[in-house]
Design an enzyme around this catalytic site. Structure first.
Site, PDB file in Angstrom:
ATOM      1  N   HIS A   1     -19.794 -48.070  -4.447  1.00 13.11           N
ATOM      2  CA  HIS A   1     -19.661 -47.125  -3.333  1.00 13.11           C
ATOM      3  C   HIS A   1     -20.712 -46.046  -3.521  1.00 13.11           C
ATOM      4  O   HIS A   1     -21.307 -45.908  -4.596  1.00 13.11           O
ATOM      5  CB  HIS A   1     -18.256 -46.508  -3.271  1.00 13.11           C
ATOM      6  CG  HIS A   1     -17.878 -45.737  -4.498  1.00 13.11           C
ATOM      7  ND1 HIS A   1     -18.441 -44.516  -4.834  1.00 13.11           N
ATOM      8  CD2 HIS A   1     -16.998 -46.014  -5.497  1.00 13.11           C
ATOM      9  CE1 HIS A   1     -17.924 -44.076  -5.960  1.00 13.11           C
ATOM     10  NE2 HIS A   1     -17.048 -44.975  -6.395  1.00 13.11           N
TER      11      HIS A   1
ATOM     12  N   ASP B   1      -3.664 -56.878 -16.953  1.00  7.79           N
ATOM     13  CA  ASP B   1      -3.992 -56.904 -18.380  1.00  7.79           C
ATOM     14  C   ASP B   1      -3.223 -55.816 -19.129  1.00  7.79           C
ATOM     15  O   ASP B   1      -3.335 -54.631 -18.814  1.00  7.79           O
ATOM     16  CB  ASP B   1      -5.500 -56.708 -18.556  1.00  7.79           C
ATOM     17  CG  ASP B   1      -5.968 -57.019 -19.959  1.00  7.79           C
ATOM     18  OD1 ASP B   1      -5.767 -56.169 -20.844  1.00  7.79           O
ATOM     19  OD2 ASP B   1      -6.520 -58.112 -20.172  1.00  7.79           O
TER      20      ASP B   1
ATOM     21  N   SER C   1     -15.405 -47.424 -11.212  1.00  4.77           N
ATOM     22  CA  SER C   1     -16.058 -47.914 -10.000  1.00  4.77           C
ATOM     23  C   SER C   1     -17.356 -48.628 -10.360  1.00  4.77           C
ATOM     24  O   SER C   1     -18.183 -48.096 -11.098  1.00  4.77           O
ATOM     25  CB  SER C   1     -16.373 -46.748  -9.061  1.00  4.77           C
ATOM     26  OG  SER C   1     -15.200 -46.140  -8.607  1.00  4.77           O
TER      27      SER C   1
END
Length: 355
Positions: A171, A298, A313
């Site tokens: 992003h 996980d 991110s």
């Protein structure tokens, strides 16, 4: 019978032309006459914690305020002229602006009406403003707050060995006060060392905190910042110790619901592979963010970070030994879940490679 053969020939020729246009055609080994094979795009997966430091092209308006003049009257010249938070000032009286301090200097030098070249979204226009002499310090002011630099921690998504380009974050970098995508004038991708991971909780996304190091030896230069990531060119090849060779790119039609993995770096400063579940896949025919919904399964990752946190991110998503996307956002009320973007969109929107 002849007509049937002719139709079949036309269909076959059309198929071969389509394959030739779609990608580079390679003959099969040991059989030159065999059907051609389309070469796959391959990338080195990322997962490294990286620092992103960039100068903004122009200066970004992050605030507007009233100025009290020498006569005691309060006025905001910027607001009256139509300036808005999120606007980028490119020039003042024909002089390009790159630093916040240059605005004050040029305005005080003029002491009279100044012409600003302004960018708002994709539109560029000119505004004339008469500054006010401040009764507080005698400086001429426009009633605006501006900034010119930004920096932060994120994750490298990929390195392309064919052209030395990279992509990260998944992003764009936005100004937190205006939510505007920042334009890159200059910037670098730096190595980052994770210092602490704050756990994500309901209403609190958590965060990876780190420091930049080897700042005199950056990984590469930033060239583009948009809604799909930050992109640039690496100075030297970037490797991933988990992968001896680059892996194939997975197209959006190859993405499946179910098990996948993300690559991220946490407090031990090693790239690790963490299991996730792809819960939803959006049908997208053109570049958009939020291509899929993922959920962390996980146990190690859940124990250390609570799920997806800020700074993750850009973590590449791997499925069936292909890089298919990157982590982009975390659900604020459920840090175990978040969004991912198709890797296709990052590659297409980088504009640093041939489409």
């Amino acid at each position: 019978m002849k007509e049937t053969i002719k139709k079949g020939t036309l269909i076959l020729c059309g198929l071969l032309i389509a394959i030739g246009v779609a990608g580079k055609v390679l003959p099969q080994e040991g059989n030159p006459a065999a059907a051609p094979v389309v070469a796959e795009k391959v990338l080195v997966p990322g997962g490294q914690s990286v620092g992103v430091k960039m100068d903004v092209r122009g200066v970004l308006i992050v605030g507007l305020e009233e100025i009290e003049g020498k006569n005691g009257e309060k006025v905001n010249p910027g607001l009256l002229s139509g300036l808005q938070i999120g606007d980028i000032i490119m020039e003042i009286n024909g002089t390009e602006v790159y630093r916040a301090e240059e605005v004050q200097s040029l305005v005080n030098e003029a002491r009279d009406t100044v012409k600003l070249k302004v960018k708002r979204n994709q539109r560029i226009f000119t505004v004339s403003i008469s500054p006010v002499e401040s009764g507080e310090d005698g400086l001429y002011k426009l009633g605006i707050w501006v900034k010119d630099k930004t920096a932060g921690i994120g994750t490298l998504t990929y390195y392309d060995p064919s052209n030395s380009t990279f992509g990260a974050l998944g992003h764009g970098i936005v100004d937190p006060e205006t939510n505007s995508i920042l334009s890159v004038e200059a910037g670098v991708l730096l190595q980052s060392q994770v210092q602490e991971v704050s756990e994500g909780k309901n209403g609190d996304p958590g965060e990876i905190r780190g420091i930049f190091y080897h700042t005199s030896d950056p990984l590469g230069k930033l060239e583009k910042n948009n809604g799909f990531g930050v992109f640039g060119t690496a100075y030297d090849p970037i490797e991933n110790p988990l992968y001896e060779k680059p892996i194939a790119v997975g197209t959006r039609d190859q993405v499946e619901l179910g098990r996948a993995y993300i690559l991220s770096t946490l407090s031990d400063n090693e790239i690790k592979r963490f299991e996730i579940e792809i819960e939803k896949i959006e049908e997208q025919d053109s570049p958009e963010d939020k291509s899929m919904v993922i959920r962390v399964t996980d146990e190690e990752l859940l124990e250390e970070s609570g799920g997806i946190v800020q700074g993750m991110s850009g973590s590449p998503i791997i499925q069936n030994d292909r890089i298919i996307g990157a982590v982009t956002h975390v659900f604020l009320k459920d840090p175990q879940r978040g969004y991912g973007i198709f890797i296709e969109w990052m590659l297409e929107e980088s504009n640093l490679v041939e489409k």
